[in-house]
Motif scaffolding. Structure first.
Motif, PDB file in Angstrom:
ATOM      1  N   PRO A   1       0.829  -1.209   0.000  1.00 40.07           N
ATOM      2  CA  PRO A   1       0.000   0.000   0.000  1.00 40.07           C
ATOM      3  C   PRO A   1       0.867   1.264   0.000  1.00 40.07           C
ATOM      4  CG  PRO A   1      -0.644  -1.519   1.759  1.00 40.07           C
ATOM      5  CD  PRO A   1       0.673  -1.992   1.233  1.00 40.07           C
ATOM      6  N   ARG A   2       0.306   2.341  -0.529  1.00 38.78           N
ATOM      7  CA  ARG A   2       0.981   3.639  -0.509  1.00 38.78           C
ATOM      8  C   ARG A   2       1.174   4.092   0.933  1.00 38.78           C
ATOM      9  NH1 ARG A   2      -0.117   9.518  -1.383  1.00 38.78           N
ATOM     10  NH2 ARG A   2       1.390  10.283  -2.913  1.00 38.78           N
ATOM     11  N   ASP A   3       2.320   4.675   1.205  1.00 37.18           N
ATOM     12  CA  ASP A   3       2.683   5.219   2.520  1.00 37.18           C
ATOM     13  C   ASP A   3       2.801   4.144   3.595  1.00 37.18           C
ATOM     14  OD1 ASP A   3       3.050   7.883   1.790  1.00 37.18           O
ATOM     15  OD2 ASP A   3       0.917   8.325   1.948  1.00 37.18           O
ATOM     16  N   VAL A   4       3.057   2.925   3.172  1.00 39.77           N
ATOM     17  CA  VAL A   4       3.449   1.863   4.093  1.00 39.77           C
ATOM     18  C   VAL A   4       4.867   1.449   3.697  1.00 39.77           C
ATOM     19  CG1 VAL A   4       3.007  -0.457   4.956  1.00 39.77           C
ATOM     20  CG2 VAL A   4       1.087   1.083   4.440  1.00 39.77           C
ATOM     21  N   GLU A   5       5.836   1.822   4.532  1.00 43.16           N
ATOM     22  CA  GLU A   5       7.242   1.512   4.234  1.00 43.16           C
ATOM     23  C   GLU A   5       7.546   0.074   4.598  1.00 43.16           C
ATOM     24  OE1 GLU A   5      10.383   4.128   5.674  1.00 43.16           O
ATOM     25  OE2 GLU A   5       8.862   5.679   6.067  1.00 43.16           O
ATOM     26  N   VAL A   6       8.318  -0.582   3.742  1.00 43.66           N
ATOM     27  CA  VAL A   6       8.861  -1.895   4.060  1.00 43.66           C
ATOM     28  C   VAL A   6      10.359  -1.836   3.786  1.00 43.66           C
ATOM     29  CG1 VAL A   6       8.851  -4.358   3.547  1.00 43.66           C
ATOM     30  CG2 VAL A   6       6.697  -3.074   3.559  1.00 43.66           C
ATOM     31  N   VAL A   7      11.164  -1.973   4.836  1.00 44.34           N
ATOM     32  CA  VAL A   7      12.611  -1.828   4.746  1.00 44.34           C
ATOM     33  C   VAL A   7      13.246  -2.992   5.496  1.00 44.34           C
ATOM     34  CG1 VAL A   7      14.578  -0.298   5.191  1.00 44.34           C
ATOM     35  CG2 VAL A   7      12.324   0.685   4.718  1.00 44.34           C
ATOM     36  N   ARG A   8      14.379  -3.471   4.980  1.00 43.90           N
ATOM     37  CA  ARG A   8      15.070  -4.588   5.622  1.00 43.90           C
ATOM     38  C   ARG A   8      16.443  -4.167   6.121  1.00 43.90           C
ATOM     39  NH1 ARG A   8      13.492 -10.151   3.760  1.00 43.90           N
ATOM     40  NH2 ARG A   8      11.514  -9.925   2.656  1.00 43.90           N
ATOM     41  N   ARG A   9      16.811  -4.702   7.291  1.00 44.48           N
ATOM     42  CA  ARG A   9      18.181  -4.649   7.797  1.00 44.48           C
ATOM     43  C   ARG A   9      18.689  -6.076   7.945  1.00 44.48           C
ATOM     44  NH1 ARG A   9      19.370  -0.001  12.319  1.00 44.48           N
ATOM     45  NH2 ARG A   9      21.274  -1.258  12.400  1.00 44.48           N
ATOM     46  N   THR A  10      19.935  -6.291   7.532  1.00 45.50           N
ATOM     47  CA  THR A  10      20.497  -7.644   7.515  1.00 45.50           C
ATOM     48  C   THR A  10      21.902  -7.636   8.087  1.00 45.50           C
ATOM     49  OG1 THR A  10      19.225  -8.149   5.524  1.00 45.50           O
ATOM     50  CG2 THR A  10      21.032  -9.632   6.041  1.00 45.50           C
ATOM     51  N   GLY A  11      22.261  -8.699   8.797  1.00 45.96           N
ATOM     52  CA  GLY A  11      23.609  -8.853   9.328  1.00 45.96           C
ATOM     53  C   GLY A  11      23.771 -10.217   9.951  1.00 45.96           C
ATOM     54  N   GLU A  12      24.831 -10.369  10.729  1.00 47.06           N
ATOM     55  CA  GLU A  12      25.124 -11.662  11.341  1.00 47.06           C
ATOM     56  C   GLU A  12      24.002 -12.120  12.269  1.00 47.06           C
ATOM     57  OE1 GLU A  12      28.875 -11.567  13.249  1.00 47.06           O
ATOM     58  OE2 GLU A  12      30.025 -11.290  11.388  1.00 47.06           O
ATOM     59  N   SER A  13      23.282 -11.156  12.856  1.00 48.17           N
ATOM     60  CA  SER A  13      22.221 -11.528  13.799  1.00 48.17           C
ATOM     61  C   SER A  13      20.910 -11.858  13.108  1.00 48.17           C
ATOM     62  CB  SER A  13      22.000 -10.401  14.813  1.00 48.17           C
ATOM     63  OG  SER A  13      21.698  -9.184  14.154  1.00 48.17           O
ATOM     64  N   GLY A  14      20.867 -11.751  11.772  1.00 41.54           N
ATOM     65  CA  GLY A  14      19.659 -12.133  11.057  1.00 41.54           C
ATOM     66  C   GLY A  14      19.153 -11.048  10.124  1.00 41.54           C
ATOM     67  N   THR A  15      17.949 -11.282   9.599  1.00 37.53           N
ATOM     68  CA  THR A  15      17.283 -10.327   8.714  1.00 37.53           C
ATOM     69  C   THR A  15      16.047  -9.800   9.425  1.00 37.53           C
ATOM     70  OG1 THR A  15      18.068 -11.396   6.699  1.00 37.53           O
ATOM     71  CG2 THR A  15      16.102 -10.032   6.508  1.00 37.53           C
ATOM     72  N   PHE A  16      15.890  -8.478   9.413  1.00 42.96           N
ATOM     73  CA  PHE A  16      14.813  -7.809  10.128  1.00 42.96           C
ATOM     74  C   PHE A  16      13.992  -6.988   9.132  1.00 42.96           C
ATOM     75  CE2 PHE A  16      18.357  -8.566  12.882  1.00 42.96           C
ATOM     76  CZ  PHE A  16      17.805  -8.988  14.083  1.00 42.96           C
ATOM     77  N   LEU A  17      12.706  -7.211   9.116  1.00 39.65           N
ATOM     78  CA  LEU A  17      11.815  -6.478   8.226  1.00 39.65           C
ATOM     79  C   LEU A  17      11.033  -5.445   9.024  1.00 39.65           C
ATOM     80  CD1 LEU A  17       9.679  -7.746   5.324  1.00 39.65           C
ATOM     81  CD2 LEU A  17       8.523  -6.512   7.178  1.00 39.65           C
ATOM     82  N   PHE A  18      11.146  -4.182   8.632  1.00 39.14           N
ATOM     83  CA  PHE A  18      10.373  -3.098   9.224  1.00 39.14           C
ATOM     84  C   PHE A  18       9.174  -2.812   8.326  1.00 39.14           C
ATOM     85  CE2 PHE A  18      14.276  -2.499  11.428  1.00 39.14           C
ATOM     86  CZ  PHE A  18      14.026  -1.721  12.545  1.00 39.14           C
ATOM     87  N   ALA A  19       8.010  -2.754   8.912  1.00 40.60           N
ATOM     88  CA  ALA A  19       6.803  -2.318   8.211  1.00 40.60           C
ATOM     89  C   ALA A  19       6.237  -1.126   8.971  1.00 40.60           C
ATOM     90  CB  ALA A  19       5.783  -3.444   8.130  1.00 40.60           C
ATOM     91  N   ILE A  20       6.179   0.032   8.335  1.00 42.95           N
ATOM     92  CA  ILE A  20       5.813   1.282   8.998  1.00 42.95           C
ATOM     93  C   ILE A  20       4.602   1.853   8.272  1.00 42.95           C
ATOM     94  CG2 ILE A  20       6.625   3.558   9.718  1.00 42.95           C
ATOM     95  CD1 ILE A  20       9.509   2.438   9.360  1.00 42.95           C
ATOM     96  N   ASN A  21       3.508   1.937   8.969  1.00 38.87           N
ATOM     97  CA  ASN A  21       2.245   2.372   8.379  1.00 38.87           C
ATOM     98  C   ASN A  21       2.012   3.844   8.694  1.00 38.87           C
ATOM     99  OD1 ASN A  21      -0.348   2.737   7.445  1.00 38.87           O
ATOM    100  ND2 ASN A  21      -1.218   0.965   8.490  1.00 38.87           N
ATOM    101  N   HIS A  22       2.196   4.701   7.699  1.00 43.84           N
ATOM    102  CA  HIS A  22       2.009   6.142   7.893  1.00 43.84           C
ATOM    103  C   HIS A  22       0.571   6.580   7.617  1.00 43.84           C
ATOM    104  CE1 HIS A  22       6.311   6.971   8.388  1.00 43.84           C
ATOM    105  NE2 HIS A  22       6.528   6.159   7.366  1.00 43.84           N
ATOM    106  N   THR A  23      -0.339   5.633   7.411  1.00 44.02           N
ATOM    107  CA  THR A  23      -1.708   5.971   7.044  1.00 44.02           C
ATOM    108  C   THR A  23      -2.643   5.800   8.242  1.00 44.02           C
ATOM    109  OG1 THR A  23      -2.559   3.784   6.385  1.00 44.02           O
ATOM    110  CG2 THR A  23      -1.144   4.934   4.810  1.00 44.02           C
ATOM    111  N   ALA A  24      -3.890   6.240   8.035  1.00 41.72           N
ATOM    112  CA  ALA A  24      -4.920   6.105   9.069  1.00 41.72           C
ATOM    113  C   ALA A  24      -5.745   4.838   8.875  1.00 41.72           C
ATOM    114  CB  ALA A  24      -5.828   7.328   9.033  1.00 41.72           C
ATOM    115  N   THR A  25      -5.258   3.916   8.037  1.00 42.67           N
ATOM    116  CA  THR A  25      -5.981   2.683   7.738  1.00 42.67           C
ATOM    117  C   THR A  25      -5.102   1.478   8.037  1.00 42.67           C
ATOM    118  OG1 THR A  25      -7.163   3.820   5.948  1.00 42.67           O
ATOM    119  CG2 THR A  25      -7.201   1.414   5.918  1.00 42.67           C
ATOM    120  N   ASP A  26      -5.658   0.452   8.621  1.00 45.32           N
ATOM    121  CA  ASP A  26      -4.905  -0.779   8.844  1.00 45.32           C
ATOM    122  C   ASP A  26      -4.422  -1.331   7.500  1.00 45.32           C
ATOM    123  OD1 ASP A  26      -5.612  -0.455  11.461  1.00 45.32           O
ATOM    124  OD2 ASP A  26      -7.061  -2.098  11.517  1.00 45.32           O
ATOM    125  N   ALA A  27      -3.227  -1.947   7.534  1.00 41.96           N
ATOM    126  CA  ALA A  27      -2.646  -2.468   6.293  1.00 41.96           C
ATOM    127  C   ALA A  27      -2.061  -3.852   6.530  1.00 41.96           C
ATOM    128  CB  ALA A  27      -1.566  -1.519   5.781  1.00 41.96           C
TER     129      ALA A  27
END
Length: 673
Positions: A612-638
């Protein structure tokens, strides 16, 4: 080698600027009690305290700072200790009034604010090194010390001074850079308007002149001013490295493109042990979370992709814009964790306790005027717990999809006088292209034009007016080796001395783009043009048009009206294993999306239409694993697709299939495997 992470921190940093000198000591113990409650792990101390540490010349009072650092240590709070060289004491300026900066109009600024410094002044330089030495000798091995914080926000509010000391320093700088005055004359093109110099002693700073001065001289003075501030930083840094070995040294950057245009952060990033940044939302009606993401991506890029640290942002409203709205409930956490998603090793604020006096008393803080029975305080405590739960992220790196080229020297040159249109704004194009990439859910690395670009399938050049031959050769090699390049108008026009590249425009890029530009044709105020393209699709544009002549490139969109009607507007050039796209006008958001969509077809980048628009999905990766960030900047559940199951770190629950992200919320999933 110096350490690059704060000493003594085992998780992410959380805290802010702590200015106990503004409060009676009876408040200090309450402060540390509340810091423990909020989960604070790091505070910045002493940044503006020179007048208290050295109340008169050569007389020092460290007792209060001893007590503050000891108290913080006893309560498990690490310290980012400042050198207070951004504000010399009043007695210093009384003894050395020539240390106050002079404007290009010849007006000397007065004491009474901050950052009123002539960075060429020998007395200031000596005094700054002296107070830094005293601090390092006393606190270099203090158990609370995590890192050193030199000065504060170099370049804000004054970067360049035009006094006689600076004139002499500028001449020395030119002599080192060019060797001879004849070389300066050649680089600056002083044959124009009879500006030739017979000796370095004839050269002054670019002070106020009857009409526009020499643009190459003005550009070099920007470089000189930046280099002079950096000389002062490295002088303090070297003292700290010598007397406090093993403790990282930094200074807080302000990489947001709209906030600081006087510092070449590519150069500064090589001088600090840890890149740190201050970021404040510009509440001018735009989508503030997009500018936040851009600033975070740029800061990470200045750090060479390594983790960095958000050293300042605000819990709620600031105080220095025309209108300063409060942040909405949940926005503080969303802003903070968006920085973490894009590489920050924590989140710190300005400041801990909101001031009762002074210019920033209406700037929000972790402990507001209303105290602990407030929404802001409750959100601070909640955020502290969230940051504490993300300790396993430490040391991981953010994954990027595409690269955007940026160069502060080009921005400086672009912003000089007498360009073809005052409506063209290089920063606006950078913002617009970044926003278009953001809306396609692509994470961006910024890159210097001469950097290795081979790891990115798509490289975007929003508006790079100044481009060296080496940069042009770099982009040609990138495309020949299979890359996809998208270039905006008025790029590759001049060299590092603001001299137009020999031959037709765009000199440094004409070979890779497979075209020449016969003439620029900026539009009148409010003017617009239409473009027609594949299948009769139309795009709208404004500000700028060009007479483009393909020389190997194919025309994809054509001007449908205006002076350039019938001429190519957007082209595509196959070169070696890659392609180079050129857009010769200012497209709106819809047009940029269409352009990038076509260019992406030349890359292996997969479409992300399911996000969805204005829902960020960003990954960080390293020795401790892969982490997915999902950030909802909207007023609607996503919902966002996970692909791989994992553990949601902020709630402790399991996640699989599609991840539910409530309106305004953040989720961080440590993926299995």
């Amino acid at each position: 080698m110096p350490e690059t992470t704060p000493r003594g921190l085992t998780g992410l940093a959380f805290g802010g600027d702590y200015n106990p000198e503004q409060w009676p000591e009876s408040v200090w113990r309450e402060d540390v009690r509340l810091m423990r409650e909020a989960g604070v792990t790091l505070v910045s101390v002493g940044i503006f305290s020179w007048a208290l540490l050295e109340p008169s010349p050569g007389a020092y009072d460290f007792g209060w700072l001893d007590r503050v650092l000891d108290l913080l240590h006893e309560n498990g709070v690490r310290v980012d200790l400042g050198t207070p060289t951004v504000v010399p004491p009043a007695w210093f300026y009384r003894a050395h009034p020539d240390a106050l900066p002079v404007t290009a109009r010849g007006e000397r600024l007065a004491f009474g604010s901050r950052g009123a410094i002539c960075h060429s002044n020998a007395d200031y330089r000596a005094a700054a090194v002296d107070i830094t030495t005293r601090l390092a000798e006393r606190y270099g091995d203090h158990p609370a010390l995590a890192m050193w914080h030199v000065h504060n926000e170099y370049g804000v509010p004054v970067s360049a001074c035009y006094c006689d000391s600076c004139a002499a320093h500028f001449r020395r700088w030119l002599a080192r850079a060019y060797g001879t005055v004849d070389a300066v004359n050649e680089a600056w093109g002083t044959a124009f308007w009879g500006q030739r110099y017979a000796s370095f002693e004839e050269i002054d700073p670019p002070r106020l002149t009857p009409t526009v001065g020499n643009p190459a001289q003005a550009l070099d003075y920007r470089r000189f001013a930046d280099a002079t501030m950096r000389e002062n930083f490295t002088a303090e840094r070297d003292v700290l490295h010598r007397l406090s070995p093993g403790i990282p040294v930094t200074t807080n950057f302000m990489t947001a493109l709209s906030q600081c245009d006087s510092v070449d952060y590519w150069a500064w990033g090589r001088e600090v042990d840890l890149v740190t940044n201050d970021h404040y939302l510009i509440t001018d009606g735009r989508r503030t979370h997009v500018n936040l993401a851009m600033a975070a991506d740029l800061t990470r890029s200045v750090a060479g992709g390594a983790p960095w640290l958000l050293l300042e942002h605000s819990t709620s409203g600031v105080n220095w814009q025309p209108r300063n709205p409060a942040k909405a409930p949940g926005q503080m956490a969303r802003n903070s964790l968006a920085h973490v998603a894009r590489g920050s090793e924590g989140a710190l604020f300005f400041q801990w306790r909101q001031s009762r006096r002074g210019a920033e008393k209406f700037h929000s803080a972790m402990v507001p005027h209303g105290g602990t029975d407030t929404r802001v305080w409750r959100e601070v405590v909640e955020l502290g717990a969230s940051v504490g739960s993300l300790a396993s992220l430490r040391g991981t790196r953010t994954e990027a999809d595409v690269a955007v080229l940026w160069d502060w020297h080009s921005w400086w040159a672009q912003n000089l006088d007498w360009r073809p249109s005052e409506d063209h704004d290089a920063r606006e194009r950078a913002d617009a292209f970044y926003e278009a990439l953001y809306d396609r859910h692509l994470t961006v690395d910024f890159a210097h034009p001469e950097a290795d670009l081979s790891g990115h399938p798509l490289v975007v050049v929003p508006a790079l007016y100044l481009m060296t031959r080496a940069a042009g050769d770099n982009l040609r090699a990138y495309v020949e080796n299979g890359g996809t390049l998208v270039v905006s108008y008025f790029s590759g026009i001049v060299d590092e001395h603001d001299a137009v590249h020999e031959g037709p425009h765009p000199g440094a890029l004409r070979d890779v783009l497979g075209l020449t530009v016969e003439e620029f044709s900026p539009l009148p105020a409010g003017g617009r043009v239409r473009l027609t393209g594949p299948g009769g699709a139309e795009l709208d544009a404004d500000v700028w048009t060009e007479f483009v002549v393909p020389r190997g490139a194919e025309t994809v969109w054509t001007y449908a009206d205006g002076l350039t009607a019938g001429h190519p507007a957007v082209t595509r050039h196959r070169l070696g294993g890659g392609t180079a796209w050129y857009v010769s006008t200012r497209l709106d958001a819809e047009g940029l999306d269409a352009l990038l969509g076509r260019a992406a077809e030349d890359t292996p980048l997969a479409p992300r239409a399911d996000l969805p628009r204005d829902v960020e999905v960003v990954r960080r990766t390293g020795e401790s694993g892969t982490f997915l960030f999902a950030i909802n900047h909207t007023a609607t559940d996503a919902e966002v697709p996970l692909g791989t199951a994992g553990t949601e770190l902020l709630t402790g629950g399991r996640a699989a299939g599609r991840l539910a992200v409530p309106a305004g919320a953040v989720r961080v999933v440590r993926l299995d495997g």
